[in-house]
Structures are given as structure tokens and as C-alpha cells.
Design a protein around this motif. Structure first.
Motif, short mmCIF file in Angstrom:
data_model
loop_
_atom_site.label_atom_id
_atom_site.label_comp_id
_atom_site.label_asym_id
_atom_site.label_seq_id
_atom_site.Cartn_x
_atom_site.Cartn_y
_atom_site.Cartn_z
N SER A 20 36.18 47.09 43.84
CA SER A 20 34.83 46.78 43.71
C SER A 20 34.63 45.71 42.45
CB SER A 20 34.22 48.09 43.55
OG SER A 20 33.93 48.80 44.70
N LEU A 21 34.19 44.44 42.89
CA LEU A 21 33.90 43.63 41.74
C LEU A 21 32.71 42.85 41.81
CD1 LEU A 21 35.53 42.19 39.31
CD2 LEU A 21 36.36 40.73 41.08
N THR A 22 31.77 42.81 40.75
CA THR A 22 30.69 41.86 40.91
C THR A 22 30.77 40.59 40.01
OG1 THR A 22 29.28 43.88 41.42
CG2 THR A 22 28.35 42.01 40.65
N ALA A 23 30.34 39.60 40.80
CA ALA A 23 30.40 38.26 39.77
C ALA A 23 28.80 37.86 39.91
CB ALA A 23 31.30 37.29 40.40
N THR A 24 28.57 37.19 38.76
CA THR A 24 27.09 36.38 38.71
C THR A 24 27.30 35.14 38.24
OG1 THR A 24 27.05 37.24 36.35
CG2 THR A 24 26.16 38.70 37.81
N PRO A 25 26.22 34.50 38.80
CA PRO A 25 26.38 32.98 38.52
C PRO A 25 26.16 32.62 36.93
CG PRO A 25 24.73 33.17 40.27
CD PRO A 25 25.37 34.50 39.73
N GLY A 26 26.66 31.56 36.44
CA GLY A 26 26.64 31.31 34.94
C GLY A 26 27.58 31.73 33.98
N ARG A 27 28.81 32.39 34.67
CA ARG A 27 29.85 32.95 34.18
C ARG A 27 31.13 32.57 34.96
NH1 ARG A 27 28.50 36.04 30.09
NH2 ARG A 27 30.46 37.18 29.76
N LEU A 28 32.18 32.32 33.94
CA LEU A 28 33.57 31.98 34.80
C LEU A 28 34.23 33.43 34.64
CD1 LEU A 28 35.97 30.55 35.51
CD2 LEU A 28 36.45 29.66 33.29
N LEU A 29 34.57 33.89 35.65
CA LEU A 29 35.35 35.39 36.07
C LEU A 29 36.70 34.91 36.40
CD1 LEU A 29 35.90 38.18 36.21
CD2 LEU A 29 34.75 37.84 38.80
N VAL A 30 37.67 35.19 35.60
CA VAL A 30 39.26 34.68 35.87
C VAL A 30 39.88 36.21 36.32
CG1 VAL A 30 41.47 34.07 34.92
CG2 VAL A 30 39.42 32.91 34.26
N LEU A 31 40.50 36.06 37.46
CA LEU A 31 41.45 37.00 37.89
C LEU A 31 42.99 36.86 37.56
CD1 LEU A 31 40.26 37.13 41.82
CD2 LEU A 31 39.22 38.16 39.68
N VAL A 32 43.49 37.88 36.87
CA VAL A 32 44.56 37.65 36.38
C VAL A 32 45.67 39.10 36.74
CG1 VAL A 32 44.24 36.57 34.31
CG2 VAL A 32 44.45 38.99 34.16
N GLY A 33 46.81 38.82 36.69
CA GLY A 33 47.99 39.82 37.36
C GLY A 33 49.30 39.33 37.70
N PRO A 34 50.09 40.15 37.87
CA PRO A 34 51.52 39.58 38.02
C PRO A 34 51.61 39.42 39.55
CG PRO A 34 51.49 42.13 37.95
CD PRO A 34 50.20 41.72 37.59
N GLY B 126 22.34 29.48 43.12
CA GLY B 126 23.33 30.25 42.82
C GLY B 126 24.84 30.01 43.82
N ALA B 127 25.28 28.98 43.79
CA ALA B 127 26.31 28.54 44.72
C ALA B 127 27.36 28.88 44.05
CB ALA B 127 26.31 27.08 45.01
N TRP B 128 28.69 29.13 44.69
CA TRP B 128 29.91 29.71 44.05
C TRP B 128 30.97 28.72 44.09
CZ3 TRP B 128 30.12 34.24 41.48
CH2 TRP B 128 28.84 34.88 41.46
N LEU B 129 31.81 28.62 43.12
CA LEU B 129 33.15 27.73 43.02
C LEU B 129 34.29 28.71 42.83
CD1 LEU B 129 34.39 24.97 43.12
CD2 LEU B 129 34.04 25.01 40.54
N LEU B 130 35.08 28.75 43.87
CA LEU B 130 36.25 29.88 44.06
C LEU B 130 37.68 28.94 43.85
CD1 LEU B 130 35.17 32.30 46.61
CD2 LEU B 130 34.54 32.14 44.08
N LEU B 131 38.37 29.11 42.88
CA LEU B 131 39.40 28.28 42.44
C LEU B 131 40.80 29.28 42.47
CD1 LEU B 131 38.05 26.38 39.31
CD2 LEU B 131 37.98 25.83 41.79
N ASP B 132 41.65 28.94 43.19
CA ASP B 132 42.97 29.77 43.43
C ASP B 132 44.09 29.10 42.86
OD1 ASP B 132 44.85 31.54 43.77
OD2 ASP B 132 44.85 31.41 45.97
N GLU B 133 44.37 29.38 41.61
CA GLU B 133 45.43 28.77 40.67
C GLU B 133 45.24 27.12 40.71
OE1 GLU B 133 49.55 29.70 41.20
OE2 GLU B 133 48.89 31.70 42.34
N PRO B 134 43.99 26.80 40.07
CA PRO B 134 43.62 25.33 40.03
C PRO B 134 44.52 24.50 39.35
CG PRO B 134 42.20 26.79 38.97
CD PRO B 134 42.81 27.80 39.53
#
Length: 256
Positions: free
Chosen positions: A26-40, A163-171
Motif C-alpha cells: 500500500s503506497l500513496t503518492a501526491t502531486p508536487g513531490r518526487l517519490l523514488v522507489l529503491v531496493g535490490p 494532477g497528471a503523473w509522470l512515471l519513470l522506470d530507471e530513467p
């Protein structure tokens, strides 16, 4: 920007080949912020991002955009609200750079003058204007990545107010260090302009430097979601990466 705009993963579970790829995330993201997903590797980062984009469907749970499950959004309307840049985009047709970027305008009603203006602006924003007029297939890997960034920017160019979304996978993959920092600065600029931005990164130092929030995943589970200085805690990272890590006073993370 809509004050109620959120993109929420709700108790996502995904099983593939007898293995849990996502474990009640469960994860909530909001506009105006850069959320980064990390892990092995194998943590579930790209799977989570693709599920939040609506490109994959979880076995359990749902993703909700502005209070509506993604499955209830008409495809063209959803495409105007979120764009995803994948790790690798294969395109073998002999399109020009402008034609590739113009593909991002396909979910919108045709308007040649507006679309040309947005394609031009997106190329400049992605530092790809110098590639104008070239064939996409003749570009280097890094140049193609910048053109693809321009394409997804063109797709949601006018969406910040909604409130559009930009999703970047290892950009940053395949880019030299200067362009890695450029693309993360561009992600930050998009967030500052009102977009919601979620990025999968492998480089913990890039995450520490550019993220407003960091979500740490391992084994398909979300272990922590907090500000970078709280999420990127050396003991936690050492445990999940299997190597002793430390954080310096300036925030840089490296191995002991």
C-alpha cells in the motif's frame, strides 16, 4: 493541481511463477513531490510502478487515481493523466525524432498547431532539441532515452493543473553522469510544476539527492516510506542489500 489528487496502491498482491512479486503493498503518492522507489534486484520496484500505471493488474488489491480505480478510467482519459517511461523502448520504424515525440499526443484531440508547439517544447525540456530532424533509429541509446522522455512529457504536457503523473522506470539507465543528473533535475522540475512523479532508481545517492520521498522495497514488500534521510537508513539498507553500507555527513552512501 487538484487538491484531492492522489495515486494510491491499495494492498497489492501479485503472484508470478509461484512467487509473490508484491506482498500487500500500500503506497500513496501526491502531486508536487518526487517519490523514488529503491531496493535490490527483484524487490518488485518496476512491477509496482507498472501496476500503478495500469499496465499490469494485481491479483489482489487495486490502484486508485483520484478516488477512482484505474480499471474504471477510459483508456484515452487515463493516458492523458499519466505517462510512463519504461527502462527500454524498442522502436524500429524509421520515424523522425519529432514523429516519435508526437506519438505522445495520440491520446489528445488532434490540433496540429498546438501539438507542434508542445512537441517543440517537450524536446527542449528533455534537452533533445539538437536531435531535431534526425532519424530515431540512428540515435545512440542515451539520445533515444532523451527523445522518449520528450515523448512522455508531450503526453501529459498540459496536465499539471489536473494532477497528471509522470512515471519513470530507471530513467537514468544508459545515460552518462551529466544526463543522469539532468533527467533527475527535470523530474524535480516536473514535480515543482505540479505533476506527481514516481521514479524507480538503482542509485541510492541519486535517490538521496533528488527525492522528496523514498519508498524502500525488498522481496516484494514495502519496508519504509519516508523522507530520504529517514528511509535511506544504513542499517536497513545493509540488511536488504547484503553489504555493509554507511552514510556520510553530507548524505552520500557507500560501502564500508
Amino acid at each position: 493541481m487538484s487538491p484531492t489528487s492522489t495515486l494510491c496502491a491499495q494492498a497489492l498482491r501479485m503472484l508470478r511463477g509461484g512467487r509473490l512479486i508484491l506482498r500487500d503493498v500500500s503506497l500513496t503518492a501526491t502531486p508536487g513531490r518526487l517519490l523514488v522507489l529503491v531496493g535490490p534486484n527483484g524487490a518488485g520496484k518496476s512491477t509496482l510502478l507498472s501496476t500503478m500505471a495500469g499496465l499490469l493488474k494485481a491479483d489482489e488489491g487495486q490502484v486508485v487515481l483520484d478516488g477512482r480505480p484505474l480499471g474504471s478510467w477510459p483508456p484515452r482519459e487515463l493516458a492523458r493523466r499519466r505517462a510512463m517511461l519504461s527502462q527500454r523502448v524498442d522502436l524500429e520504424f524509421g520515424f523522425s525524432v519529432e514523429e516519435v515525440v508526437g506519438l505522445g499526443r495520440s491520446p489528445h484531440l488532434p490540433d496540429s498547431m498546438r501539438d507542434d508547439r508542445i512537441v517543440d517544447a517537450a524536446l527542449r525540456a528533455a534537452h533533445a532539441w539538437g536531435l531535431h530532424g534526425r532519424r530515431y533509429t540512428a540515435l545512440s541509446g542515451g539520445e533515444k532515452q532523451r527523445v522518449q522522455l520528450a515523448r512522455v512529457l508531450a503526453q501529459i504536457w498540459e496536465g499539471a493543473a489536473a494532477g497528471a503523473w509522470l512515471l519513470l522506470d530507471e530513467p537514468e539507465a544508459g545515460l552518462d553522469i551529466a544526463h543522469q543528473h539532468f533527467i533527475l533535475r527535470r523530474a524535480r522540475a516536473c514535480a515543482a510544476a505540479g505533476f506527481g512523479v514516481i521514479a524507480v532508481l538503482h542509485d541510492l545517492n541519486l535517490a538521496a539527492r533528488y527525492a522528496d520521498e523514498v519508498a524502500v522495497l525488498a522481496g516484494g514488500a514495502l519496508l519504509r516510506h519516508a523522507k530520504p534521510e529517514e528511509a535511506l537508513e544504513p542499517a536497513l539498507l545493509s540488511d536488504i542489500y547484503g553489504i555493509q553500507l554507511r552514510r556520510h555527513a553530507g548524505g552520500a552512501i557507500d560501502a564500508l
